[in-house]
Design a protein around this motif. Structure first.
Motif, PDB file in Angstrom:
ATOM      1  N   HIS A  87      86.900  14.488  66.893  1.00 43.05           N
ATOM      2  CA  HIS A  87      85.443  14.447  66.992  1.00 43.05           C
ATOM      3  C   HIS A  87      84.922  15.469  68.001  1.00 43.05           C
ATOM      4  O   HIS A  87      83.793  15.340  68.485  1.00 43.05           O
ATOM      5  CB  HIS A  87      84.965  13.040  67.357  1.00 43.05           C
ATOM      6  N   ILE A 220      81.459   9.702  69.671  1.00 44.00           N
ATOM      7  CA  ILE A 220      82.415   8.616  69.411  1.00 44.00           C
ATOM      8  C   ILE A 220      81.779   7.267  69.737  1.00 44.00           C
ATOM      9  O   ILE A 220      81.880   6.304  68.964  1.00 44.00           O
ATOM     10  CB  ILE A 220      83.694   8.830  70.244  1.00 44.00           C
ATOM     11  N   GLY A 223      79.300   5.630  67.245  1.00 41.59           N
ATOM     12  CA  GLY A 223      79.841   4.974  66.061  1.00 41.59           C
ATOM     13  C   GLY A 223      80.087   3.489  66.255  1.00 41.59           C
ATOM     14  O   GLY A 223      80.254   2.751  65.281  1.00 41.59           O
ATOM     15  N   LEU A 241      84.800   5.017  64.738  1.00 39.02           N
ATOM     16  CA  LEU A 241      85.205   6.380  64.428  1.00 39.02           C
ATOM     17  C   LEU A 241      86.590   6.586  65.044  1.00 39.02           C
ATOM     18  O   LEU A 241      86.715   6.924  66.225  1.00 39.02           O
ATOM     19  CB  LEU A 241      84.202   7.391  65.014  1.00 39.02           C
ATOM     20  N   THR A 243      89.649   7.663  66.713  1.00 39.45           N
ATOM     21  CA  THR A 243      89.694   8.854  67.563  1.00 39.45           C
ATOM     22  C   THR A 243      91.129   9.140  67.988  1.00 39.45           C
ATOM     23  O   THR A 243      91.810   8.270  68.527  1.00 39.45           O
ATOM     24  CB  THR A 243      88.817   8.653  68.810  1.00 39.45           C
TER      25      THR A 243
END
Length: 252
Positions: A87, A220, A223, A241, A243
């Motif tokens: 991200h 991040i 989300g 999200l 990661t």
């Protein structure tokens, strides 16, 4: 808010008490009874001021050995580092003066590629705790580098408002700090603060996320936490999200 919001859980509940007892014996070198024949060898400990100590009961997720521990730990200046994620890059500035042993350990783990291809396993979205936690390649929240070392606790954090105990402090947005499983149990797990958070000052601060890095961290955090059938709107858990740190690099 959980009682121990950014603590790294032990692999066994009973192990916390064992570590506490063992730590006293390890620090007081020579103070304990001599080992009997056939007893296991004591954990290895470096001889410098940081005293990095092996944790045989919690073996490393990836073998990296103990960090260097020179007699004079570098304690001046800063080091730029970046955590490349799916991200965007989370760029950080490590502060040697604030936490020299922690920065030295973090750089060792980066050099040994311990953080490469590892997930950020936990996001919290409580009103007073907003952090992303990373640093365990196993993704379980229980893994570490196979060693521990002392706290370098902050002394200059502002007091939390309306705290009747007077003990809690504000970990400001952008703070980079270590997660732990109790006093002097730092390892590899760390957390990044994406909004001002209130905690007891029990977590070593060793740097900050720069402006460019905050853009990735904010994305991040935006989300939210991954929902589950049992909890469709959780406040604590894996980030929705997913990661992954693909590569960690330091610019010494």
């Amino acid at each position: 808010m959980p009682q121990s919001p950014v603590r790294r859980p032990s692999r066994a509940v009973a192990h916390l008490a064992t570590v506490a007892l063992a730590t006293g014996a390890l620090v007081a070198v020579g103070a304990g009874p001599a080992l009997a024949a056939g007893d296991p060898k004591p954990p290895k400990t470096t001889h410098g001021p940081c005293a990095y100590t092996e944790t045989p009961d919690e073996p490393p997720v990836r073998r990296v050995g103990l960090p260097p521990d020179p007699r004079r730990t570098p304690a001046r200046g800063t080091v730029d580092a970046e955590l490349r994620t799916n991200h965007g890059d989370i760029t950080v500035v490590l502060d040697r003066a604030q936490a020299p042993c922690t920065v030295q350990s973090f750089l060792h783990l980066v050099e040994r590629r311990f953080y490469d291809r590892s997930p950020c396993h936990r996001l919290t979205t409580y009103g007073t705790l907003k952090v992303l936690q990373c640093g365990d390649p196993s993704g379980t929240g229980e893994g570490g580098p196979g060693y521990k070392y002392k706290d370098e606790l902050p002394t200059n954090l502002p007091p939390a408002p309306n705290d009747p105990t007077g003990q809690r402090r504000i970990y400001p947005r952008g703070t980079l700090a270590m997660a732990n499983a109790g006093p002097d149990t730092n390892g590899s797990q760390f957390f990044l603060v994406y909004a001002d958070s209130i905690l007891r000052p029990n977590y070593t601060v060793f740097g900050h996320v720069d402006e460019r890095g905050m853009r990735a961290l904010d994305a991040i955090a935006a989300g939210g936490v991954q929902p589950t059938p049992e909890d469709p709107a959780p406040l604590d858990g894996p980030p929705a999200l997913a990661t992954t740190i693909s590569r960690a690099k330091a610019h010494c």
